[in-house]
Each structure stands twice: as structure tokens, then as C-alpha cells.
Design a protein around this motif. Sequence first.
Motif, mmCIF file in Angstrom:
data_model
loop_
_atom_site.group_PDB
_atom_site.id
_atom_site.type_symbol
_atom_site.label_atom_id
_atom_site.label_comp_id
_atom_site.label_asym_id
_atom_site.label_seq_id
_atom_site.Cartn_x
_atom_site.Cartn_y
_atom_site.Cartn_z
ATOM 1 N N ARG A 21 0.818 -1.446 -0.022
ATOM 2 C CA ARG A 21 -0.057 0.076 -0.052
ATOM 3 C C ARG A 21 0.833 1.232 -0.061
ATOM 4 O O ARG A 21 0.749 2.079 -0.650
ATOM 5 N N LEU A 22 1.979 1.272 0.764
ATOM 6 C CA LEU A 22 2.810 2.403 0.994
ATOM 7 C C LEU A 22 3.747 2.555 -0.407
ATOM 8 O O LEU A 22 3.740 3.769 -0.683
ATOM 9 N N HIS A 23 4.146 1.480 -0.868
ATOM 10 C CA HIS A 23 5.459 1.757 -1.983
ATOM 11 C C HIS A 23 4.975 1.139 -3.194
ATOM 12 O O HIS A 23 5.657 1.192 -4.154
ATOM 13 N N GLY A 24 3.588 0.357 -3.374
ATOM 14 C CA GLY A 24 3.372 -0.332 -4.677
ATOM 15 C C GLY A 24 3.407 0.721 -5.832
ATOM 16 O O GLY A 24 4.016 0.361 -6.772
ATOM 17 N N TRP A 25 2.769 2.156 -5.420
ATOM 18 C CA TRP A 25 2.555 2.938 -6.603
ATOM 19 C C TRP A 25 3.952 3.126 -7.141
ATOM 20 O O TRP A 25 4.235 3.382 -8.213
ATOM 21 N N THR A 26 4.900 3.756 -6.135
ATOM 22 C CA THR A 26 6.108 4.072 -6.535
ATOM 23 C C THR A 26 6.913 2.956 -7.228
ATOM 24 O O THR A 26 7.507 3.292 -8.353
ATOM 25 N N VAL A 27 7.030 1.704 -6.762
ATOM 26 C CA VAL A 27 7.386 0.668 -7.470
ATOM 27 C C VAL A 27 7.009 0.701 -8.942
ATOM 28 O O VAL A 27 7.749 0.421 -9.826
ATOM 29 N N ALA A 28 5.572 0.702 -9.175
ATOM 30 C CA ALA A 28 4.912 0.681 -10.311
ATOM 31 C C ALA A 28 5.495 1.744 -11.415
ATOM 32 O O ALA A 28 5.774 1.258 -12.503
ATOM 33 N N VAL A 29 5.496 2.948 -10.862
ATOM 34 C CA VAL A 29 6.077 4.070 -11.721
ATOM 35 C C VAL A 29 7.464 3.708 -12.126
ATOM 36 O O VAL A 29 7.804 3.842 -13.380
ATOM 37 N N TRP A 30 8.596 3.281 -11.352
ATOM 38 C CA TRP A 30 9.522 2.936 -11.552
ATOM 39 C C TRP A 30 9.646 1.838 -12.656
ATOM 40 O O TRP A 30 10.413 1.756 -13.515
ATOM 41 N N LEU A 31 8.828 0.802 -12.471
ATOM 42 C CA LEU A 31 8.642 -0.250 -13.285
ATOM 43 C C LEU A 31 8.104 0.212 -14.778
ATOM 44 O O LEU A 31 8.777 -0.360 -16.091
ATOM 45 N N VAL A 32 7.344 1.259 -14.671
ATOM 46 C CA VAL A 32 6.864 1.588 -16.204
ATOM 47 C C VAL A 32 8.249 2.361 -16.906
ATOM 48 O O VAL A 32 8.182 2.249 -18.065
ATOM 49 N N LEU A 33 8.881 3.000 -15.963
ATOM 50 C CA LEU A 33 9.934 3.776 -16.511
ATOM 51 C C LEU A 33 11.028 2.994 -16.958
ATOM 52 O O LEU A 33 11.447 2.894 -18.269
ATOM 53 N N LEU A 34 11.306 1.748 -16.388
ATOM 54 C CA LEU A 34 12.127 0.702 -16.942
ATOM 55 C C LEU A 34 11.448 -0.012 -18.160
ATOM 56 O O LEU A 34 12.250 -0.232 -19.326
ATOM 57 N N ALA A 35 9.991 -0.184 -18.071
ATOM 58 C CA ALA A 35 9.426 -0.651 -19.344
ATOM 59 C C ALA A 35 9.665 0.237 -20.514
ATOM 60 O O ALA A 35 9.531 -0.161 -21.693
ATOM 61 N N LEU A 36 9.712 1.387 -20.324
ATOM 62 C CA LEU A 36 9.662 2.393 -21.544
ATOM 63 C C LEU A 36 11.198 2.195 -22.061
ATOM 64 O O LEU A 36 11.315 2.667 -23.361
ATOM 65 N N VAL A 37 12.112 1.912 -21.172
ATOM 66 C CA VAL A 37 13.710 1.934 -21.756
ATOM 67 C C VAL A 37 14.009 1.231 -23.022
ATOM 68 O O VAL A 37 14.254 1.796 -24.219
ATOM 69 N N SER A 60 8.463 9.999 -22.205
ATOM 70 C CA SER A 60 7.447 9.763 -23.032
ATOM 71 C C SER A 60 7.427 10.831 -24.217
ATOM 72 O O SER A 60 6.982 10.620 -25.275
ATOM 73 N N LYS A 61 7.638 11.975 -23.665
ATOM 74 C CA LYS A 61 7.741 13.267 -24.821
ATOM 75 C C LYS A 61 8.884 13.002 -25.672
ATOM 76 O O LYS A 61 8.497 13.359 -26.941
ATOM 77 N N TYR A 86 11.780 0.199 -25.340
ATOM 78 C CA TYR A 86 11.285 0.958 -26.637
ATOM 79 C C TYR A 86 11.794 2.193 -26.984
ATOM 80 O O TYR A 86 12.195 2.323 -28.237
ATOM 81 N N TRP A 87 12.248 3.027 -25.995
ATOM 82 C CA TRP A 87 12.884 4.299 -26.347
ATOM 83 C C TRP A 87 14.130 3.841 -27.059
ATOM 84 O O TRP A 87 14.643 4.686 -28.235
ATOM 85 N N ARG A 88 15.100 2.937 -26.735
ATOM 86 C CA ARG A 88 16.344 2.659 -27.355
ATOM 87 C C ARG A 88 16.169 2.143 -28.338
ATOM 88 O O ARG A 88 16.968 2.292 -29.538
ATOM 89 N N SER A 89 15.073 1.547 -28.917
ATOM 90 C CA SER A 89 14.972 0.601 -30.093
ATOM 91 C C SER A 89 14.429 1.682 -31.354
ATOM 92 O O SER A 89 14.594 1.950 -32.611
ATOM 93 N N LEU A 90 14.119 3.144 -30.688
ATOM 94 C CA LEU A 90 13.423 4.155 -31.690
ATOM 95 C C LEU A 90 14.932 4.930 -32.047
ATOM 96 O O LEU A 90 15.117 5.494 -33.143
ATOM 97 N N SER A 91 15.772 5.131 -30.898
ATOM 98 C CA SER A 91 17.035 6.002 -31.161
ATOM 99 C C SER A 91 18.072 5.405 -31.936
ATOM 100 O O SER A 91 18.417 4.225 -32.120
ATOM 101 N N GLN A 92 18.480 6.325 -32.868
ATOM 102 C CA GLN A 92 19.755 6.024 -33.603
ATOM 103 C C GLN A 92 21.164 6.361 -32.740
ATOM 104 O O GLN A 92 22.088 5.823 -33.225
ATOM 105 N N GLN A 93 21.057 7.115 -31.858
ATOM 106 C CA GLN A 93 22.337 7.434 -31.089
ATOM 107 C C GLN A 93 22.922 6.452 -30.018
ATOM 108 O O GLN A 93 22.024 5.380 -29.693
ATOM 109 N N ASP A 94 23.991 6.799 -29.571
ATOM 110 C CA ASP A 94 24.625 5.722 -28.686
ATOM 111 C C ASP A 94 23.701 5.965 -27.182
ATOM 112 O O ASP A 94 23.226 7.115 -26.920
ATOM 113 N N LEU A 95 24.404 5.077 -26.182
ATOM 114 C CA LEU A 95 23.514 5.130 -25.020
ATOM 115 C C LEU A 95 23.925 6.383 -24.371
ATOM 116 O O LEU A 95 23.077 6.939 -23.771
#
Lengths: 331, 331
Positions: free
Chosen positions: A21-37, A293-294, A39-48
Motif C-alpha cells: 500500500r505504501l510503496h506499490g505505486w512508487t515501484v509501479a512507476v519505476w517499473l513503467v520507466l524501466l518498461a519504456l527504456v 514519453s515526450k 522501446y525508447w532505445r529501439s527508436l533511437s539512432q544515437q549511442d546510449l
Amino acid sequence: MSAPAAAIAFRGTAAWRRNLRLHGWTVAVWLVLLALVPYWRSLSQQDLEFDLQAVAIDALPLCFAAMAQAVIVISGGIDLSIGSMMGVVNVLSAKHMIGMSFREALAFSLLILVLTALAGAFTGLIITLSRIPDIVVTLGMLFVWQGVALWIMEIPGGGAPLQYSDLALGSVGSTLIPNALVVVLVAFALVWLPLRWLRPGLAIYAVGSNRTAAYLSGIGVARTRVGAYMLGGVFTGLGGLALTASSGIGDPNAGVTYTLNSVAAVVLGGVALVGGVGGLIGPIAAALVLTMSKIILLLRGTDPNYANVYQGALIIFVVVIGGLLARKTRS
Amino acid sequence: MTAAPEALARPGRLRAAQQFLADNPVIVLVGVLAVLFIVTDIVNRRDIGEPFITWNQLSTTLLVAAPLGMIAAGQTLVMLTGGIDLSVALTATAAAFATSWQGGNGEVQGVAAGLAVGLGIGLVNGIGVGIFRVNPLIMTLGTSSVTFGLLSIYAGKPFEKIVPEIVSTLGSDRFFDYLPANLLLWVAVAAILILGLRYTGYGRMLYAVGDNPVAARLAGVRLWQVRVVVYALCGVFSALGGLLLVGFTANPDLGLATPYLLQSVAAVVIGGTSIFGGWGGYSGTIVGVLILTVLGSLLTLLDAEEWQRQVIYGSIIIVLTAIYARVSGTD
């Protein structure tokens, strides 16, 4: 024999639930961030390295704005003037730093942080003394600060020493870690962590969740609320300085979007707008998610104006979902 | 012996007078307006050598004030329910663009397009606030950032801007030399609002919802319906204001209604409508609009810059809310 075992088991699940209850949401947001990585890398042409830099630089001012908003919202308030105060700091620092050495610029930054802390405390004092709702006072301050920013600098200009900009733009040694990320973590560790577990931080949570109960248990409610606005002022000042360092220029309108985005980051980061709930780690992650996301939209070749539309819609969506969830857990 | 009753009576009479003025802020406001007119007249005589209080200037003041009068009408209704609409300025701008975009296809279609855009944005706000219970500030800031994004995409594309004849007549013409055409619309709207708020069920409901939403709900008021309708109405009034503006300037641009956001809130607050909801009315707002317009002329005469206006209007909101809260005793 079975009773203690059951009690232990019960306590176990209770602790687990409490943590969720206390930390579930925070963990979920970090997981969303990790999940975006990926996809973001696959779109980008640049190095890490380049990509990490881009996100960290873009997210830096928003991270600070989100931290400022988070502290104030946790204390039961809301600050609509964050964006325009960042604008003031941006133009003020850019105007004077342009001819300064790195050391002078650092000293000047400290001075500015003291000033923004005082400005935050001033806003908090107006709110507690006049007993006008936070929203009204900070709405008024939004316009006042916007005016002050225009007064300091009418058209974009000024600048910052290269080394100072490097605080936001560079990376640590030859590693991949961007300086911007380090700056956020250092500010978090130096400013928030010590307070969080001591009296002032606990008082902020207590006042935010139930003002009357906090008052009855001997907490100075007004003092705590002013303190929260003061702390918010420090983070807002850091956000404005981050704008100067990352853009290298002062622009009286640079802060405009940060008020709304900071509220969005706070809600997305698991801080309930009613106060007393959440922390600063969630909003930081949320600021990174919003920024990424932007960037993803831009990488996909979306018109930057459309990116604004999507982001505005996303913010409304997040607030709606957050409101629905908050209602569900309360009932 | 004779002094005692007098000493007792004086504070009583003073308090009665104070109470009377607190109940009828319009009287005080008209006095303020008169003083402002006289001050402007003196400054005008000193700087330009001509009187400001002439039929021509009075007529111009009304002509310039009418768009703000429309936008502030919507804001008044929303603030009576305890909400606030920060999307009024961009709604007005969007409506102005829609009208001049459809203006070539006939007058009716042009006006209808403008009003439809206003209704649409208002409905989105209303659904968010009324049904999903999003904080009105965040909801309306969100819709205005989406509207701004969409406008900057579509307004950037070249298209023929034709302001319908009826709109430019209404926005800029004067009958019999001194009677602004838009005053006719304003008087009609004012009559409907003042009478409607007092004598219709929906009008009374706005006060009930703003004063005590829980009591209103228990009395059988469907809160969400009241809120959806009030934000939709606000959208339509903002659109009307936008039409009057574009009829006046004849050329829509992205910054067309920007100053009107702050001024609409300020006009309502000056007019004595409580920002907490449940108290006030449109007659005060009208005087508030006129005060702001004359103040604007005065500031122009004094060569005030944009930043000074922002600071002044922002401070007016804070100070007046504090005074009204103190006088009416609603802490």
C-alpha cells in the motif's frame, strides 16, 4: 499451537500489504520507466551515452519542480506558482551569471536558493496568516512572479559559465552517468532525506494527513506549512537554476509549463492531492516517465506541437485515473 | 449619563453600516469605480490636456470592456459553484479561430463553429470536474494546454481568415455614435444572468452547490449535472467573448485573449463573488470588469509595462480575497 503461527502469518501478510500500500505505486512507476527504456532505445539512432544525457538534461528542471510540488502537496497545500518562480530564477541567474567565473556562479546560486526559500516562506506566510486557500494565493503569486520575470528580462538573453552548464550537461568522469542525475540525487539526499526521518519531515506528513490531529498532538501547524513552502522554494530555485544550466540562456517564459507538469508528476508519482501520502522518489520517477514519453513521441517523428497535445491529454488521463483510484481506496 | 448610550450606539450603527456594505459590495465598488474615473480624468488632463470623462471615452470603455464582461460571466458562474476555469482565455481564442475559419461558409456557420468550440471545451472541462472529480484547476489547465497545442498546429497552417460580418458589426460598431453594439449583447446576457441566478432553480442550485456540496447532494441535487452544465456554459460565454474580441481586432492570433485569463478571475474576485463558492453574483462582476478596464486605461496613461500589470492584478486577487474573507467572516 496454531494460534501464534496464524498470528505470525497474519502479521506477515499485513506487513506485506502495508508495504504494497505504501510503496506499490512508487515501484509501479519505476517499473513503467524501466518498461519504456527498451522501446525508447529501439527508436533511437544515437549511442546510449548521448541518449541518457538527453533524457537527464531534459528531465532535470522537471525533477526539481516535481520535488518542490511533492513536498508542498504532502503538507496539504498546492503551489501553482512553481513554474513562474522557476522563470524568475532562470532570468535572474542568466542575467548575472553571464560574466561570472564558475566559483562566483556557484556562490550566486547559493544566494538565489536563499532568496527562493524566503520567497516560498513568504507565500506560506500569506497562506497561513490570511487563511486564504493555497490555490488562490499561489494563483495570485503565479502572476506576480510572471510579472517579476518580465521585469528582470523582457526578451530571452544572458547566459552561464561553461563549467556551470557542465553541471547539467556533462557526465561523471568517463562513465555513462549523467551529471544531471547525480545533481538530483545529491539534492534529494542532502535536502530531503535528513528531514524526512526527523521531526520536520514527520510534521509535514502529519499536518498533511490531518491538520487537527497534528495540532492536537502538539505540532506547530502554521510553522510546518510555512516550512513546507520554504522547502518547496529551495527545490523550485534548484529547478530554475537547472533551467539556466541546461539551456544556457534566460527566458522569462521558460517556466510556464512546469506548474502543470509538476502537478502531473506528483499525481503520477503517487502523492495524493489531499496530502499526507507519498514521497519524493515516486515524483522523480514520474518526471522521468513524462520526459521520456515526450522524447519517444519526438523520436517517432511527431510534430512537437502534437507532443504537447498528447502530454496535456496524458496529464488529464493520469489525474483522472489517480482520482478514481484514490476514491476507491478511501471507500 | 448621556454619553453612555451614544458610546453604545456608535459601534452598533458602525457595525450595521459595515454589515450593510458587506452585504452590498456593489455600492462600495461603484464608489471605487467613480474614484478611478476621476483619477484617470485628472491624469489625462495633466498628461494630454483633455478630460477623460467624455461621452466618447465612456463609450469606448464599454466597448473595450464587453469581451471581458462575457468571459467573466462564465467565470462568475463557475466560481459560484466553488470551481475555477483557467481555460477561458484559450477557449475564447479557439472560438475566434473557428469563427474566422468557417466565416467564408456563411455567417451562421461561422458563429455556430465558434460557439460549438466553446461548448466542446466547456463540456470536456465539465465532464472531468463533474464526473471524474478532477480538481478544476488541473482539469482546466490541462484542457487549455491541449487547446494551445492544437491551436498552434492548426493556426500555423495558412488559411483564409474571414470574420463574419455580423461578428465584426457586433464587436466594433457603435449605434448613434456612442452606443457600442456589443453593449446590446452584454446587457442581454447580464439581464439573463442576474435574473436567472436569482429566480431560476438552476441559478439557486449553483449557490447551493458552492456553499455546501454535501448538503446540496443530500437535498437531492445531482452535483455532477450542475457541474457539467456550468462548465459548458462557461465555455459558451468564453466563446462569445472570443467572438467579440475577433470582431474588434478583425484578425485572430494565438495571443488574442491571453490577458483575459487573469483579468476574468480578478474581475470576479473584485466583484465580491467568493472564490470558495456560494456567495456573490454577476452585478458585482460587471462593476469589477469596468474597474479593471478603467484601471487598464489609467495604467496605459501612466506608461505601465506588462510586468507591472501582472504584479498589480496578481496582488489584487490575493489582497481582495483576504479582505472579503475577513469581512464576510468565512475563514
